[in-house]
Scaffold this motif. Structure first.
Motif, PDB file in Angstrom:
ATOM      1  N   HIS A 128      40.510   9.655  38.411  1.00 14.07           N
ATOM      2  CA  HIS A 128      40.243  10.579  37.304  1.00 14.07           C
ATOM      3  C   HIS A 128      41.512  11.301  36.844  1.00 14.07           C
ATOM      4  O   HIS A 128      41.432  12.199  35.984  1.00 14.07           O
ATOM      5  CB  HIS A 128      39.190  11.613  37.717  1.00 14.07           C
ATOM      6  CG  HIS A 128      37.784  11.106  37.667  1.00 14.07           C
ATOM      7  ND1 HIS A 128      37.187  10.450  38.711  1.00 14.07           N
ATOM      8  CD2 HIS A 128      36.852  11.136  36.663  1.00 14.07           C
ATOM      9  CE1 HIS A 128      35.951  10.119  38.388  1.00 14.07           C
ATOM     10  NE2 HIS A 128      35.722  10.514  37.153  1.00 14.07           N
ATOM     11  N   TYR A 183      31.195  15.268  39.673  1.00 15.97           N
ATOM     12  CA  TYR A 183      31.773  14.929  38.374  1.00 15.97           C
ATOM     13  C   TYR A 183      30.731  15.204  37.300  1.00 15.97           C
ATOM     14  O   TYR A 183      29.612  14.678  37.344  1.00 15.97           O
ATOM     15  CB  TYR A 183      32.274  13.489  38.395  1.00 15.97           C
ATOM     16  CG  TYR A 183      33.492  13.377  39.294  1.00 15.97           C
ATOM     17  CD1 TYR A 183      34.774  13.486  38.785  1.00 15.97           C
ATOM     18  CD2 TYR A 183      33.350  13.241  40.682  1.00 15.97           C
ATOM     19  CE1 TYR A 183      35.890  13.439  39.614  1.00 15.97           C
ATOM     20  CE2 TYR A 183      34.460  13.200  41.519  1.00 15.97           C
ATOM     21  CZ  TYR A 183      35.730  13.293  40.976  1.00 15.97           C
ATOM     22  OH  TYR A 183      36.830  13.266  41.810  1.00 15.97           O
ATOM     23  N   LEU A 184      31.096  16.046  36.352  1.00 20.05           N
ATOM     24  CA  LEU A 184      30.120  16.706  35.492  1.00 20.05           C
ATOM     25  C   LEU A 184      29.463  15.782  34.476  1.00 20.05           C
ATOM     26  O   LEU A 184      28.307  15.988  34.108  1.00 20.05           O
ATOM     27  CB  LEU A 184      30.797  17.873  34.762  1.00 20.05           C
ATOM     28  CG  LEU A 184      31.417  18.931  35.691  1.00 20.05           C
ATOM     29  CD1 LEU A 184      32.109  20.011  34.875  1.00 20.05           C
ATOM     30  CD2 LEU A 184      30.339  19.550  36.594  1.00 20.05           C
ATOM     31  N   HIS A 185      30.163  14.780  34.010  1.00 18.66           N
ATOM     32  CA  HIS A 185      29.620  13.918  32.962  1.00 18.66           C
ATOM     33  C   HIS A 185      29.374  12.500  33.458  1.00 18.66           C
ATOM     34  O   HIS A 185      29.176  11.577  32.664  1.00 18.66           O
ATOM     35  CB  HIS A 185      30.575  13.908  31.760  1.00 18.66           C
ATOM     36  CG  HIS A 185      30.946  15.276  31.291  1.00 18.66           C
ATOM     37  ND1 HIS A 185      30.029  16.158  30.757  1.00 18.66           N
ATOM     38  CD2 HIS A 185      32.145  15.944  31.328  1.00 18.66           C
ATOM     39  CE1 HIS A 185      30.629  17.290  30.450  1.00 18.66           C
ATOM     40  NE2 HIS A 185      31.906  17.193  30.796  1.00 18.66           N
ATOM     41  N   GLU A 186      29.404  12.320  34.776  1.00 15.50           N
ATOM     42  CA  GLU A 186      29.204  11.014  35.397  1.00 15.50           C
ATOM     43  C   GLU A 186      28.289  11.175  36.607  1.00 15.50           C
ATOM     44  O   GLU A 186      28.212  12.255  37.193  1.00 15.50           O
ATOM     45  CB  GLU A 186      30.553  10.419  35.833  1.00 15.50           C
ATOM     46  CG  GLU A 186      31.489  10.162  34.669  1.00 15.50           C
ATOM     47  CD  GLU A 186      32.947  10.281  35.068  1.00 15.50           C
ATOM     48  OE1 GLU A 186      33.790   9.729  34.347  1.00 15.50           O
ATOM     49  OE2 GLU A 186      33.251  10.923  36.091  1.00 15.50           O
ATOM     50  N   ASN A 187      27.624  10.112  36.978  1.00 14.57           N
ATOM     51  CA  ASN A 187      26.726  10.141  38.129  1.00 14.57           C
ATOM     52  C   ASN A 187      27.541   9.850  39.401  1.00 14.57           C
ATOM     53  O   ASN A 187      27.365   8.820  40.051  1.00 14.57           O
ATOM     54  CB  ASN A 187      25.611   9.109  37.932  1.00 14.57           C
ATOM     55  CG  ASN A 187      24.426   9.350  38.870  1.00 14.57           C
ATOM     56  OD1 ASN A 187      24.414  10.303  39.637  1.00 14.57           O
ATOM     57  ND2 ASN A 187      23.451   8.471  38.802  1.00 14.57           N
ATOM     58  N   GLU A 221      36.765  20.579  33.068  1.00 13.52           N
ATOM     59  CA  GLU A 221      35.833  19.957  32.133  1.00 13.52           C
ATOM     60  C   GLU A 221      35.312  18.628  32.663  1.00 13.52           C
ATOM     61  O   GLU A 221      34.342  18.083  32.129  1.00 13.52           O
ATOM     62  CB  GLU A 221      36.527  19.727  30.780  1.00 13.52           C
ATOM     63  CG  GLU A 221      37.015  20.989  30.097  1.00 13.52           C
ATOM     64  CD  GLU A 221      35.864  21.917  29.745  1.00 13.52           C
ATOM     65  OE1 GLU A 221      34.825  21.417  29.269  1.00 13.52           O
ATOM     66  OE2 GLU A 221      35.995  23.133  29.957  1.00 13.52           O
ATOM     67  N   VAL A 222      35.963  18.117  33.698  1.00 20.47           N
ATOM     68  CA  VAL A 222      35.614  16.806  34.246  1.00 20.47           C
ATOM     69  C   VAL A 222      34.846  16.922  35.561  1.00 20.47           C
ATOM     70  O   VAL A 222      33.883  16.189  35.806  1.00 20.47           O
ATOM     71  CB  VAL A 222      36.885  15.948  34.461  1.00 20.47           C
ATOM     72  CG1 VAL A 222      36.547  14.634  35.165  1.00 20.47           C
ATOM     73  CG2 VAL A 222      37.567  15.693  33.133  1.00 20.47           C
ATOM     74  N   GLY A 248      29.570   3.726  34.313  1.00 25.77           N
ATOM     75  CA  GLY A 248      28.441   4.637  34.485  1.00 25.77           C
ATOM     76  C   GLY A 248      27.596   4.373  35.706  1.00 25.77           C
ATOM     77  O   GLY A 248      26.582   5.051  35.922  1.00 25.77           O
TER      78      GLY A 248
END
Length: 359
Positions: free
Chosen positions: A257, A321-325, A302-303, A240
């Motif tokens: 990824h 990246y949508l769910h990561e910083n 989605e990623v 993260g």
């Protein structure tokens, strides 16, 4: 002394030797920059390649050593239409010819760089030879075709970690895959406490070092060959920690990824490539130096989503990246040799680390 450029498709160009008088086989690419040849010569992303400059007159302002983007040049050879006979610049330390002799780089001038560029544009980047020997094509063509770029990240990275900037700011680990000097300078200018680390540094070193963020640098070669680095990036991503990546780092992040990369026909090399921010619809002029790109149909929507796109050919120039910083760009925002348009992205990285300022 006469010199010859022999391309693997059979084309032979006769010109005049300058720089070091030695023979070299490498991959040939063209660069569309009008200035900044010192920065081109010293950009580690060119390791394993020779560069054809499309601007016709090169060398007129000599070489200022403080403009180097690394400790020494990384290009294998240099091809120009006309080498300036005189160099005039109050900052210069030596002529381009003397610089190339000192660094053992062979060059050829007096060739039709427009014709060479058109060949590469139509047929793609290809291997070639610069030589002062008048070979028959059949005597060298197999040797030229067999050349392959490999192990270049290991050649370009630093041997051990070193520090830039001042303590007390954001602690940044800058992975050196062939980093241009101005990446570290731009971070230091913003008050960051930067530790430049070798390309093969384990993720554990960063995660145990209380770093606030990671920057992944530019670099040479095929990103898919960097399997060890990709595995370490997977661990960093899972932690993260904020990550900003440039050029090769952009491609390696995609591979970590599970996305794919592919070789472009002739790549992007120059300081005048337009890229569009898909969030703001603003277009910026960027410096670029790469032969590989992310395959769009391999991206999981989605990623991640496309952040920047190349205006000329539509290729991917940035990812969010949508769910990561994590944010990445294909171009070089450090602005050496220019332009300054995308320099603001270093501030974007600072904002990504916001709220985690090192005590």
């Amino acid at each position: 002394m006469k010199a010859y450029l022999i391309l693997e498709d059979g084309h032979i160009f006769e010109g005049e030797s300058f720089g070091a008088q030695r023979e070299v086989i490498s991959e040939f690419v063209f660069n569309t920059s009008m200035t900044g040849y010192v920065e081109v010569l010293t950009d580690p992303s060119y390791a394993g390649q020779s560069v054809v400059m499309t601007y016709p007159l090169i060398g007129n302002y000599g070489v200022a050593l403080e403009d180097q983007e690394s400790a020494h040049p990384f290009v294998e050879g240099f091809v120009v239409n006309e080498l300036s006979r005189l160099a005039s610049n109050f900052r210069m330390n030596m002529s381009l010819n003397d610089y190339m002799i000192e660094n053992n780089i062979p060059g050829i001038q007096g060739v039709d760089t427009r014709a060479i560029t058109k060949i590469i544009r139509n047929k793609g980047c290809m291997n070639g030879m610069i030589t002062t020997k008048n070979y028959k094509i059949d005597d060298v063509i197999d040797r030229i075709k067999s050349y392959k770029i490999s192990g270049v990240v290991e050649r370009c990275t630093c041997d051990e970690p070193y520090k830039l900037g001042t303590p007390g700011g954001y602690k940044v680990a800058l992975y050196d895959f062939g980093a241009k000097r101005n990446i570290g300078r731009e971070l230091a200018k913003r008050g960051c406490d930067v530790t430049v680390v070798p390309a093969n540094t384990p993720a554990k070193y960063v995660l145990e070092g209380n770093f606030d963020g990671v920057m992944l640098s530019n670099g040479p070669g095929d990103p898919s060959e960097c399997t060890g680095i990709i595995n370490e990036l997977k661990e960093l991503i899972a932690s993260g920690i904020p990550i900003f990546a440039i050029c090769l780092g952009h491609q390696l992040t995609a591979l970590a990824h599970g996305f794919e990369t592919e070789k472009m026909v002739y790549g992007h090399h120059g300081a005048n490539h337009p890229v569009k921010d898909l969030y703001t619809n603003r277009v910026y002029i960027s410096t670029q130096n790469h032969n590989f790109m992310i395959k769009e149909d391999s991206i999981d929507p989605e990623v991640a989503k496309v952040w920047f796109r190349n205006v000329n050919d539509g290729s991917i120039e940035g990812m969010e990246y949508l769910h990561e910083n994590i944010r990445t760009v294909q171009f070089h925002p450090e602005a050496c040799a220019g332009p300054l348009d995308t320099n603001y992205l270093f501030d974007t990285f600072i904002d990504m680390m916001g709220g985690k300022k090192h005590a």
